[in-house]
Design a protein around this motif. Structure first.
Motif, mmCIF file in Angstrom:
data_model
loop_
_atom_site.group_PDB
_atom_site.id
_atom_site.type_symbol
_atom_site.label_atom_id
_atom_site.label_comp_id
_atom_site.label_asym_id
_atom_site.label_seq_id
_atom_site.Cartn_x
_atom_site.Cartn_y
_atom_site.Cartn_z
ATOM 1 N N THR A 203 0.848 -1.198 0.000
ATOM 2 C CA THR A 203 0.000 0.000 0.000
ATOM 3 C C THR A 203 0.878 1.241 0.000
ATOM 4 O OG1 THR A 203 -1.622 -1.218 1.304
ATOM 5 C CG2 THR A 203 -1.908 1.157 1.166
ATOM 6 N N TYR A 204 0.742 2.043 -1.052
ATOM 7 C CA TYR A 204 1.556 3.256 -1.192
ATOM 8 C C TYR A 204 0.726 4.478 -0.838
ATOM 9 C CZ TYR A 204 3.653 7.284 -3.515
ATOM 10 O OH TYR A 204 4.152 8.529 -3.784
ATOM 11 N N ARG A 205 1.302 5.379 -0.044
ATOM 12 C CA ARG A 205 0.682 6.676 0.225
ATOM 13 C C ARG A 205 1.727 7.750 -0.033
ATOM 14 N NH1 ARG A 205 -0.654 3.465 4.536
ATOM 15 N NH2 ARG A 205 -2.821 2.806 4.685
ATOM 16 N N SER A 206 1.313 8.790 -0.715
ATOM 17 C CA SER A 206 2.265 9.844 -1.070
ATOM 18 C C SER A 206 2.650 10.651 0.175
ATOM 19 C CB SER A 206 1.665 10.765 -2.127
ATOM 20 O OG SER A 206 0.523 11.427 -1.594
ATOM 21 N N ALA A 207 3.643 11.488 0.021
ATOM 22 C CA ALA A 207 4.141 12.285 1.135
ATOM 23 C C ALA A 207 3.054 13.200 1.696
ATOM 24 C CB ALA A 207 5.352 13.100 0.689
ATOM 25 N N LYS A 229 9.021 15.599 9.359
ATOM 26 C CA LYS A 229 8.346 15.678 8.065
ATOM 27 C C LYS A 229 8.347 14.284 7.439
ATOM 28 C CE LYS A 229 7.927 18.477 3.925
ATOM 29 N NZ LYS A 229 6.477 18.603 4.201
ATOM 30 N N ALA A 230 7.160 13.733 7.249
ATOM 31 C CA ALA A 230 7.046 12.372 6.717
ATOM 32 C C ALA A 230 7.068 12.386 5.203
ATOM 33 C CB ALA A 230 5.749 11.724 7.210
ATOM 34 N N GLY A 231 7.785 11.451 4.629
ATOM 35 C CA GLY A 231 7.799 11.300 3.173
ATOM 36 C C GLY A 231 6.820 10.216 2.757
ATOM 37 N N SER A 232 6.808 9.892 1.489
ATOM 38 C CA SER A 232 5.923 8.832 0.991
ATOM 39 C C SER A 232 6.411 7.484 1.507
ATOM 40 C CB SER A 232 5.908 8.838 -0.536
ATOM 41 O OG SER A 232 7.213 8.594 -1.034
ATOM 42 N N GLY A 233 5.567 6.492 1.448
ATOM 43 C CA GLY A 233 5.981 5.182 1.938
ATOM 44 C C GLY A 233 5.037 4.071 1.539
ATOM 45 N N VAL A 234 5.506 2.843 1.743
ATOM 46 C CA VAL A 234 4.744 1.648 1.384
ATOM 47 C C VAL A 234 4.592 0.749 2.610
ATOM 48 C CG1 VAL A 234 4.678 -0.426 -0.064
ATOM 49 C CG2 VAL A 234 5.590 1.714 -0.995
ATOM 50 N N ASP A 235 3.335 0.425 2.953
ATOM 51 C CA ASP A 235 3.068 -0.576 3.983
ATOM 52 C C ASP A 235 3.039 -1.946 3.322
ATOM 53 O OD1 ASP A 235 0.467 1.333 5.746
ATOM 54 O OD2 ASP A 235 2.647 1.591 5.619
ATOM 55 N N ILE A 236 3.490 -2.941 4.046
ATOM 56 C CA ILE A 236 3.444 -4.314 3.535
ATOM 57 C C ILE A 236 2.607 -5.157 4.496
ATOM 58 C CG2 ILE A 236 4.761 -6.355 2.843
ATOM 59 C CD1 ILE A 236 7.141 -4.505 2.333
ATOM 60 N N SER A 254 -10.657 -18.746 10.341
ATOM 61 C CA SER A 254 -9.571 -18.336 11.219
ATOM 62 C C SER A 254 -8.543 -17.617 10.366
ATOM 63 C CB SER A 254 -8.950 -19.559 11.899
ATOM 64 O OG SER A 254 -7.936 -19.153 12.795
ATOM 65 N N TYR A 255 -7.929 -16.571 10.916
ATOM 66 C CA TYR A 255 -6.969 -15.819 10.116
ATOM 67 C C TYR A 255 -5.922 -15.182 11.006
ATOM 68 C CZ TYR A 255 -9.141 -11.489 11.687
ATOM 69 O OH TYR A 255 -9.604 -10.461 12.468
ATOM 70 N N ILE A 256 -4.804 -14.834 10.378
ATOM 71 C CA ILE A 256 -3.759 -14.094 11.054
ATOM 72 C C ILE A 256 -3.210 -13.076 10.058
ATOM 73 C CG2 ILE A 256 -2.002 -15.839 10.468
ATOM 74 C CD1 ILE A 256 -0.698 -15.134 13.200
ATOM 75 N N LYS A 257 -2.976 -11.857 10.537
ATOM 76 C CA LYS A 257 -2.555 -10.770 9.647
ATOM 77 C C LYS A 257 -1.448 -9.963 10.303
ATOM 78 C CE LYS A 257 -5.667 -7.537 8.738
ATOM 79 N NZ LYS A 257 -6.889 -7.002 8.086
ATOM 80 N N TYR A 258 -0.476 -9.559 9.506
ATOM 81 C CA TYR A 258 0.650 -8.769 10.009
ATOM 82 C C TYR A 258 0.930 -7.635 9.031
ATOM 83 C CZ TYR A 258 5.344 -7.561 11.602
ATOM 84 O OH TYR A 258 6.447 -6.883 12.071
ATOM 85 N N THR A 259 1.075 -6.417 9.559
ATOM 86 C CA THR A 259 1.381 -5.256 8.719
ATOM 87 C C THR A 259 2.658 -4.587 9.200
ATOM 88 O OG1 THR A 259 -0.961 -4.836 8.278
ATOM 89 C CG2 THR A 259 0.557 -3.024 7.888
ATOM 90 N N ASP A 260 3.587 -4.432 8.266
ATOM 91 C CA ASP A 260 4.821 -3.694 8.540
ATOM 92 C C ASP A 260 4.659 -2.318 7.896
ATOM 93 O OD1 ASP A 260 8.255 -3.766 7.485
ATOM 94 O OD2 ASP A 260 7.414 -3.220 9.426
ATOM 95 N N PHE A 261 4.643 -1.275 8.712
ATOM 96 C CA PHE A 261 4.377 0.057 8.188
ATOM 97 C C PHE A 261 5.596 0.639 7.484
ATOM 98 C CE2 PHE A 261 0.209 0.328 9.722
ATOM 99 C CZ PHE A 261 0.149 -0.194 10.994
#
Lengths: 286, 154
Positions: A203-207, A229-236, A254-261
């Motif tokens: 997931t990409y979000r601009s700056a 000041k935050a720049g753009s970035g991608v969550d995985i 049943s599910y398991i989910k992990y997000t690395d920001f």
């Protein structure tokens, strides 16, 4: 530069819509020229064939650790559904096996053998509301969620699924700039009557978006929360899930989910940890 | 004996007679019901199907329509007269199992299917179906024109 990027994204969305509309007309002409004995293909299906949807309501146990709210541990309601009529659709995803993106409305303007194309809203970022006391200053974070509008393409290839989203338009008055984009890959497989599913999302979000939520101005900065000041970035995000049919209406899940920001989120002075979620539930499918 | 007394005796006699008649009617009605019930049971017993075939479970459920469904089935059959019998399924020509000079039998196996299967009981070397049962397929999610199965992922 940002305006040029937004203009380029807008042009891409418009161009994609025009091209796919032309493809639709071409396919309709082709289908008119085909003989009646031809086997019915997806290109000959009418909008009526795509009308309808599903609704799934579940209840079970959920644990969620997220930087956006206090830890969740206990009984939880899960609601997922989609309904389409004459191209217009509404989707609600609050729970297991899905990306938990909330409510989305849109228009499905083209369907081919493997692909579906929509223009719809997407939750680019959830709300943040918090107060942090630091020495002699209170650091406020009070931001509404941001819904954006863009183009979505979903491809199905047997048991594999891929989805692209590009959303250059914000519906948040406080955040009128920014670009949101995502890429999701999914794979399903069956073991006896168990259905397993894995998905990987970027997931990409601009700056503009990330700085709106995570930036700290000089005026806001305090002793322990320096200006940022935050720049753009991608969550995985990675997710694994399992389903088993209890009956024709009841589904065990049943599910398991992990997000690395994105690093631009993790490096801000206020928060810097990943999101983890686990759930086990029974759903009723209407 | 005055008139009133005579009337009283007469009324009493009439009442007794009425009670006796009603009581007799009720007794007759109850007897008829017993006979009818007994006759029904006797009729049912005398006219029980000579061949029976049962299947457990009767349904296999998969997550999505069209997927292969796995289920352990058990077929039980019974015949009034001992003979050579076989159990067949609609998905293959050869019998699933045969019994020699038997009146009953059980067949168990894991079945994998994506459409309903018909099971039948026949005598050896006969095409006449003596009894039959069906294993039905069911699913949670029906197939739709929209191939991107939103329920699955998104």
């Amino acid at each position: 530069m940002k305006n040029k990027m937004k203009t380029a994204a807008l042009s891409l969305v418009i161009a994609s819509s025009l091209i796919t509309s032309s493809l639709t007309l071409a396919q309709e002409n082709l289908s008119q020229n085909q003989s009646e004995s031809d086997e019915l293909t997806k290109s000959q299906l009418t909008e009526d064939d795509f009308n309808g949807g599903f609704l799934k309501i579940g209840y079970g146990y959920k644990t969620e650790i997220s930087p956006y709210h206090s830890e969740v541990k206990g009984g939880s309601l899960f609601v997922n559904g989609r309904y389409q009529w004459e191209g217009l659709f509404v989707e609600a995803f609050y729970g297991a096996n899905e990306r938990n993106e909330g409510l989305s409305i849109g228009y499905n303007f083209l369907n081919t053998e493997q692909w579906s194309f929509d223009i719809n809203t997407v939750l680019a970022h959830g709300e943040i509301k918090s107060e942090i006391f630091d020495t002699d200053k209170i650091f406020y974070q009070n931001f509404d969620s941001t819904q954006m509008v863009g183009l979505r393409a979903t491809g199905n290839f047997d048991q594999s699924t891929v989805q692209f989203m590009l959303a250059p338009y914000s519906l948040n008055d406080e955040l009128d700039k920014g670009v949101y984009a995502s890429l999701w890959l999914g794979q399903s497989w069956q073991v006896k009557n168990w259905q397993f599913h894995s998905s990987l999302g970027f997931t990409y979000r601009s700056a503009d978006i990330l700085d709106h939520y995570y930036g700290i101005s000089e005026e806001e900065a305090s002793e322990h929360f320096q200006a940022y000041k935050a720049g753009s970035g991608v969550d995985i995000t990675g997710q694994l899930s399992a389903s088993y049919p209890i009956s024709s209406s009841l589904l065990f899940e049943s599910y398991i989910k992990y997000t690395d920001f994105a690093s631009s989120i993790n490096e801000n002075p206020v928060m810097n940890f990943a999101s983890k979620e686990f759930g086990i539930l029974v759903s009723y499918v209407f | 004996m005055n008139l009133f007394h005579k009337k009283s005796i007469f009324s009493h006699a009439l009442l007794s007679q009425s009670l006796f008649t009603h009581g007799f009617n009720y007794l007759l009605l109850i007897s008829l019901m017993i006979v009818l019930i007994f006759s029904s049971s006797l009729y049912a017993a005398n006219n029980q199907a000579p061949f029976t075939l049962t299947i457990t479970p009767k349904q296999c459920v998969s997550v999505e329509q069209g997927q292969d469904c796995y289920v352990d089935i058990e077929l039980n059959w019974h015949a009034e007269q001992a003979n050579n019998y076989c159990v067949f399924s609609s998905v293959q020509k050869e019998p699933l199992q045969c019994w020699t000079n038997s009146r009953e039998g059980t067949y168990s196996k894991e079945v994998v299917a994506n459409s309903s299967i018909q099971f039948s009981l026949r005598q050896v070397k006969s095409t006449k179906v003596l009894a039959s049962q069906q294993l039905d397929m069911a699913w949670v999610y029906k197939k739709s024109a929209r191939r991107n199965a939103s329920w699955r992922m998104f």
